[in-house]
Design an enzyme around this catalytic site. Structure first.
Site, short mmCIF file in Angstrom:
data_model
loop_
_atom_site.label_atom_id
_atom_site.label_comp_id
_atom_site.label_asym_id
_atom_site.label_seq_id
_atom_site.Cartn_x
_atom_site.Cartn_y
_atom_site.Cartn_z
N LYS A 52 40.16 55.51 48.33
CA LYS A 52 41.25 55.59 47.43
C LYS A 52 40.42 55.46 45.98
CE LYS A 52 44.40 53.89 50.53
NZ LYS A 52 45.31 52.83 51.20
N GLN A 96 45.97 46.36 50.59
CA GLN A 96 45.55 46.98 51.87
C GLN A 96 46.01 46.28 53.19
OE1 GLN A 96 44.24 50.26 51.77
NE2 GLN A 96 44.37 50.00 54.06
N ASP A 119 52.58 52.05 47.15
CA ASP A 119 52.43 52.14 48.85
C ASP A 119 53.79 52.62 49.07
OD1 ASP A 119 50.33 52.56 50.03
OD2 ASP A 119 49.89 50.28 50.20
#
Ligand code: NAP
Length: 289
Positions: A52, A96, A119
């Site tokens: 990312k 994450q 997200d």
């Protein structure tokens, strides 16, 4: 059989995003900034976060990686989240997953400012998505919709069977694929662990999307001739033919299923790159909103 090349399509989308960011820079506007919070040393999570950050760099987006030991407590991690929420330079950030067991993912994700939740996991974004209101869409489902559209798959009127009902993939994807728009408009069947005779449903799929987390689970006898197959699963399996000693496979038995399909995504190089692209797009959106 066509290969749906997620890597190539993601590269094209990244070029478009890079152009938009360069244009913002020329006009003196803010450069989008994505932060990633990584707790512990899970190798898969480290790889995902590194990918990312690398993708941000490639398109001229600012990125920050924040690492914390696996024994960080919930209070401390919530403080990190609060700091990111109030940091005006950070446009969007991710925590994450998975987090170590002693940390409540629900509590942490719910504390993220929905405007920065790139997200798309915050309950407010999930609810808005369900109602079709503007929201940060969850990265993997949004990436799959974009992948199918850009590959030229005609989805309208098709029967889309999704296997797996997780909150991050299967369930939101069932919402997006049934939406009334040209990139979706499918009739959707959502299968899961409680489905009896799974094959009866998968064999009816014009578009079969699999996100169950079980290596090579979907076999050729479960797939209709001419179907379009999207494989979300990612697994490391031992291999004697690679230097690393492992290779990546999906939830679909690719070698045997591919000959039956009209199109199929490979693993790696299918859904994964599109997930990252969705995250970048959400961050750019967060900056412009
Ligand atoms: P998850 O949270 O583990 O959920 C798995 C789902 O599959 C559950 O709904 C489960 O049913 C269902 N399931 C499991 N075995 C099944 C079976 N035999 N028959 C029918 N349904 C079954 O999984 P996830 O987070 O969605 O991830 C799935 C896979 O996608 C993993 O391999 C993950 O690594 C990968 N993934 C990849 C990306 C990417 O960007 N490429 C992104 C996210 C996830 P129940 O609800 O009944 O338990």
């Amino acid at each position: 059989m066509e290969r749906i090349d997620g890597k190539e399509i993601a590269a094209r989308v990244k070029e478009e995003l890079a152009t938009e960011i360069a244009d913002r820079a020329r006009k003196g506007k803010k450069i989008p900034h994505l932060a990633a919070v990584l707790v512990g040393n899970d190798p898969a999570s480290e790889t995902y976060v590194a990918a990312k950050v690398k993708a941000c760099q490639a398109i001229g987006m600012k990125s920050t990686e924040l690492r914390f030991p696996a024994d960080i407590n919930e209070e401390q991690l919530l403080e990190v989240v609060d700091r990111l929420n109030s940091d005006v330079d950070v446009d969007g950030y991710i925590v994450q997953l998975p987090l170590p067991r002693h940390l409540s993912e629900e509590k942490i994700l719910s504390r993220i400012d929905p405007a920065k939740d790139v997200d798309g996991f915050h309950p407010l974004n999930a609810g808005k998505m369900l109602l079709g209101l503007p929201a940060h869409l969850p990265a993997t489902p949004a990436g799959i919709v974009e992948l199918l559209a850009r590959h030229g798959v005609k989805t309208a009127g098709k029967h889309c069977v999704i296997v797996g009902r997780s909150n991050i993939v299967g369930t939101p994807l069932s919402v997006l694929m049934s939406r009334k728009n040209p990139r979706a408009n499918c009739t959707v069947t959502l299968c899961h662990g409680g489905t009896t005779d799974l094959k009866r449903f998968t064999l009816q799929a014009d578009i079969l999307i699999v996100a169950i987390g079980s290596p090579r689970f979907i076999t050729a006898d479960m797939v209709k001739e001419g179907a379009i197959v999207v494989d979300v699963g990612v697994h490391r399996v031992p291999s004697t033919t690679t230097k690393s000693g492992y290779r990546l496979v999906g939830d679909v038995d690719f070698d045997n299923v591919a000959p039956r399909c009209s199109a199929i995504t490979p693993v790696p190089g299918g859904v994964g790159p599109m997930t990252i692209v969705s995250l970048l797009r959400n961050t750019l959106q967060a900056t412009t909103r």
